[in-house]
Design an enzyme around this catalytic site. Structure first.
Site, PDB file in Angstrom:
ATOM      1  N   PRO A  41     115.494 102.707  78.994  1.00  0.00           N
ATOM      2  CA  PRO A  41     114.739 103.558  79.932  1.00  0.00           C
ATOM      3  C   PRO A  41     113.668 104.312  79.127  1.00  0.00           C
ATOM      4  O   PRO A  41     113.920 105.386  78.595  1.00  0.00           O
ATOM      5  CB  PRO A  41     115.802 104.494  80.518  1.00  0.00           C
ATOM      6  CG  PRO A  41     116.907 104.504  79.509  1.00  0.00           C
ATOM      7  CD  PRO A  41     116.831 103.235  78.705  1.00  0.00           C
ATOM      8  N   ASP A  89     113.233 106.656  74.027  1.00  0.00           N
ATOM      9  CA  ASP A  89     114.383 106.223  74.825  1.00  0.00           C
ATOM     10  C   ASP A  89     114.986 107.454  75.515  1.00  0.00           C
ATOM     11  O   ASP A  89     115.527 108.353  74.852  1.00  0.00           O
ATOM     12  CB  ASP A  89     115.407 105.572  73.878  1.00  0.00           C
ATOM     13  CG  ASP A  89     116.595 104.972  74.616  1.00  0.00           C
ATOM     14  OD1 ASP A  89     116.888 105.406  75.747  1.00  0.00           O
ATOM     15  OD2 ASP A  89     117.235 104.063  74.037  1.00  0.00           O
ATOM     16  N   HIS A  90     114.891 107.468  76.838  1.00  0.00           N
ATOM     17  CA  HIS A  90     115.290 108.667  77.577  1.00  0.00           C
ATOM     18  C   HIS A  90     116.799 108.892  77.536  1.00  0.00           C
ATOM     19  O   HIS A  90     117.282 109.955  77.912  1.00  0.00           O
ATOM     20  CB  HIS A  90     114.810 108.552  79.038  1.00  0.00           C
ATOM     21  CG  HIS A  90     114.473 109.886  79.653  1.00  0.00           C
ATOM     22  ND1 HIS A  90     115.026 111.067  79.216  1.00  0.00           N
ATOM     23  CD2 HIS A  90     113.635 110.217  80.679  1.00  0.00           C
ATOM     24  CE1 HIS A  90     114.553 112.069  79.945  1.00  0.00           C
ATOM     25  NE2 HIS A  90     113.689 111.581  80.832  1.00  0.00           N
ATOM     26  N   ARG A  91     117.565 107.906  77.091  1.00  0.00           N
ATOM     27  CA  ARG A  91     119.010 108.128  76.957  1.00  0.00           C
ATOM     28  C   ARG A  91     119.292 109.055  75.776  1.00  0.00           C
ATOM     29  O   ARG A  91     120.312 109.718  75.720  1.00  0.00           O
ATOM     30  CB  ARG A  91     119.742 106.790  76.720  1.00  0.00           C
ATOM     31  CG  ARG A  91     119.682 105.854  77.902  1.00  0.00           C
ATOM     32  CD  ARG A  91     120.230 104.496  77.517  1.00  0.00           C
ATOM     33  NE  ARG A  91     119.432 103.861  76.459  1.00  0.00           N
ATOM     34  CZ  ARG A  91     119.716 102.667  75.928  1.00  0.00           C
ATOM     35  NH1 ARG A  91     120.767 101.989  76.349  1.00  0.00           N
ATOM     36  NH2 ARG A  91     118.951 102.156  74.983  1.00  0.00           N
TER      37      ARG A  91
END
Ligand code: CAO
Length: 545
Positions: free
Chosen positions: A343, A517-519
């Site tokens: 994401p 990476d939005h995680r």
């Protein structure tokens, strides 16, 4: 020097066996015990070793020949004093014998329980000289109705394969071995239930047990032709034990190798050719294909997507079709996975590099004679390392639910090469100066363009920079190079009017695009990362802080 005969030794109960593989040729130097040929009966496959070391002068057998004990396999010019007369060789069956001998006494094989009902253990019978043989196939499963002499497992030494048959009949209650286990005479293989008279019959049936001990068997399953990729699995691939061992050592899935030996048998050459084709990227194993999506995304079915549009482009005008190169295919598959699985969000920003660029130009003028050109990318790498140290999650990787923070700073940089995009890695950038980084970068970029980068030079990056600055453009959205969690895209700097609080002043502005990476990273952290990076680039002394 006298030529000596190497003969087929005592091969147990087998009258005549067929030569299915020649493992040496005239001119080869063979060692004592080295396998010379593979022979096969309808129940056995075995390798015949040499009784002496020496030079092969003449082959006396050909593929398809029938041989038996005493048949001459080849003539050797024996090496040194170790040579013994041919007659003596023929008289030395133990040294030569590879097949377990059939004469194993039944009583020594603890094969069957005397009870007519209840659990009946089935043990490994006498398998001759073989110790620690590996279970390579389990042919039955709990619940199966087992007949006396039905094969339960196949075991393999480095010289022979053999099926171990059941000494009793009954329903298989429990299997005590699995593929990969090593077994020896007397080991418990399985427990049967409801075994009636058969168990008793076996204990008193030496013929059956003798064959159990001596069946060096590759019967019907193995005799089936080797299958090609995608073909039906018909049991073990048709190959000799040494070929299977060789394949296991290389990690080659033998069931995917096409055999070109006698009756489709897989040979060492087939395994080598298969390995070469995998290494060159010409083909993929099924496991690789399952792991790596096709460059174009396959048909997207795995993702529940509608099929990829199939268009007959030639209908609309002239076309030319060219296969993509290996590097493009590999990087395409990686990019696709990273684009789909991460994401990713991209933050764009500008950094004022007016002073830095002036410093770079003057440094290069001063260093003109040194031959090392200081590049903007080298300054960017140093600035990124300082920023990564301040925001360590950008230098981490996801491992399940954990984050792995790396206390080293290896920076990858995208290099445009005639074969496609490559990402060489400069190691330990925190310990290197801008000059050294510039020099290493120019060497690595050249190697990349010449197609000479080794895998080690492309691995271990903790963060990547993709610079299009020398080419142009304003911003773009680079794709993260997994398992990294962020990548910096850099475009061409331009002079822009910047408001200094009182007036517009001309400043050299560098467009930055940070994909993260939005995680792992939040938007606020990404904005801070860019802001800090911008501060360093506008005043490089901050790197020292
Ligand atoms: N803004 C303006 N000019 C820039 C610049 C920037 N951000 N970065 C470099 N330049 C200029 C340099 O000043 C130099 O100009 P001169 O020749 O007049 O001195 C020229 O561009 C070449 O720069 P360089 O020699 O320093 O090379 P580089 O560091 O820019 O690039 C490398 C090296 C290997 C990264 C580059 O050759 C390359 O392959 N770039 C493409 C990377 C890529 O494909 N990224 C996309 C990946 S996503 O598909």
């Amino acid at each position: 020097m006298a030529l000596l005969e190497v003969q087929v030794p005592d091969i147990g109960d087998f009258d005549e066996v067929t030569v299915i593989e020649l493992m040496v040729k005239v001119g080869d130097t063979v060692k004592a015990e080295q396998s010379l040929i593979t022979v096969e009966s309808d129940t056995a496959s075995m390798e015949i070793p040499s009784s002496m070391a020496g030079l092969v002068k003449e082959m006396r057998v050909a593929l398809g020949d029938k041989v038996k004990q005493g048949s001459v396999v080849l003539l050797v010019e024996a090496a040194g004093a170790a040579a013994v007369p041919a007659a003596a060789v023929a008289e030395a069956p133990t040294a030569l014998a590879v097949a377990p001998v059939a004469a194993a006494p039944v009583a020594s094989a603890p094969v069957a329980a005397p009870a007519a009902s209840g659990p009946v253990p089935v043990h490994v019978p006498d398998i001759g000289d073989f110790k620690d043989v590996v279970v390579i196939e389990v042919m039955v499963k709990p619940g199966d109705n087992i007949k006396v002499e039905q094969s339960l497992i196949t075991v393999e030494s480095d010289k022979a394969s053999m099926e171990i048959p059941s000494s009793a009949a009954g329903v298989l209650k429990e299997l005590k071995v699995k593929v990969g286990d090593k077994v020896n005479i007397g080991d418990l293989l399985a427990v049967l239930e409801g075994a009636a008279s058969a168990a008793v019959a076996v204990t008193t049936a030496p013929a059956i047990l003798a064959s159990a001990a001596a069946t060096v068997a590759l019967p019907s399953t193995v005799a089936a032709p080797a299958h090609a990729p995608g073909g039906a699995t018909l049991g073990l691939p048709h190959a000799s034990p040494s070929v299977r061992k060789f394949a296991r050592e290389l990690g080659v899935p033998l069931e995917e190798v096409k055999g070109h030996g006698l009756k489709g048998r897989i040979t060492v050459d087939d395994v080598q050719a298969f390995t070469k084709s995998i290494m060159s990227g010409a083909v993929q194993t099924k496991a690789q294909a399952a792991k790596a999506p096709a460059t174009s995304g396959g048909d997207g079915a795995a993702l529940g997507l509608i099929p990829w549009p199939k268009v007959d482009f030639a209908k609309f005008g002239p076309i030319e079709r060219k296969e993509m190169g290996r590097i493009k295919k590999i990087s395409g598959a990686n990019l696709l996975r990273n684009a789909i699985m991460i994401p990713a969000v991209t933050n764009h920003d500008d950094a004022d590099i007016t002073e830095l660029e002036a410093f770079r130009v003057s440094t290069n003028k001063e260093n003109e004679k040194s031959g090392v050109k200081v590049t903007m990318l080298a300054f960017l790498i140093k600035a990124c390392v300082a920023t990564l140290k301040k925001y360590p999650e950008f230098n981490s990787s996801l491992d399940g639910d954990a984050l792995v923070y790396k206390n080293y700073w290896h920076i990858g940089f995208a290099a445009d090469t005639p074969n496609g995009l490559m990402v060489p890695v400069i190691r330990d950038c925190d310990k290197k100066g801008v000059l050294q980084i510039s020099q290493e970068m120019s060497e690595l970029a050249k190697k990349a363009r010449d197609g000479k980068l080794g895998p080690a030079e492309m691995s271990g990056a903790t963060f990547t920079i993709s610079s299009l600055g020398g080419i142009g453009g304003k911003y773009f959205t680079p794709i993260i190079n997994a398992p990294e969690v962020a990548i910096l895209g850099v475009c061409k700097s331009t002079m822009e009017p910047v408001w200094d609080g009182k007036q517009f002043v001309p400043r050299l502005m560098l467009p930055l695009s940070l994909t993260w990476d939005h995680r792992v990273i939040d938007g606020a952290a990404a904005a801070r990362f860019n802001a800090f990076l911008g501060q360093i680039l506008s005043d490089f002394r901050r790197v020292l802080l």
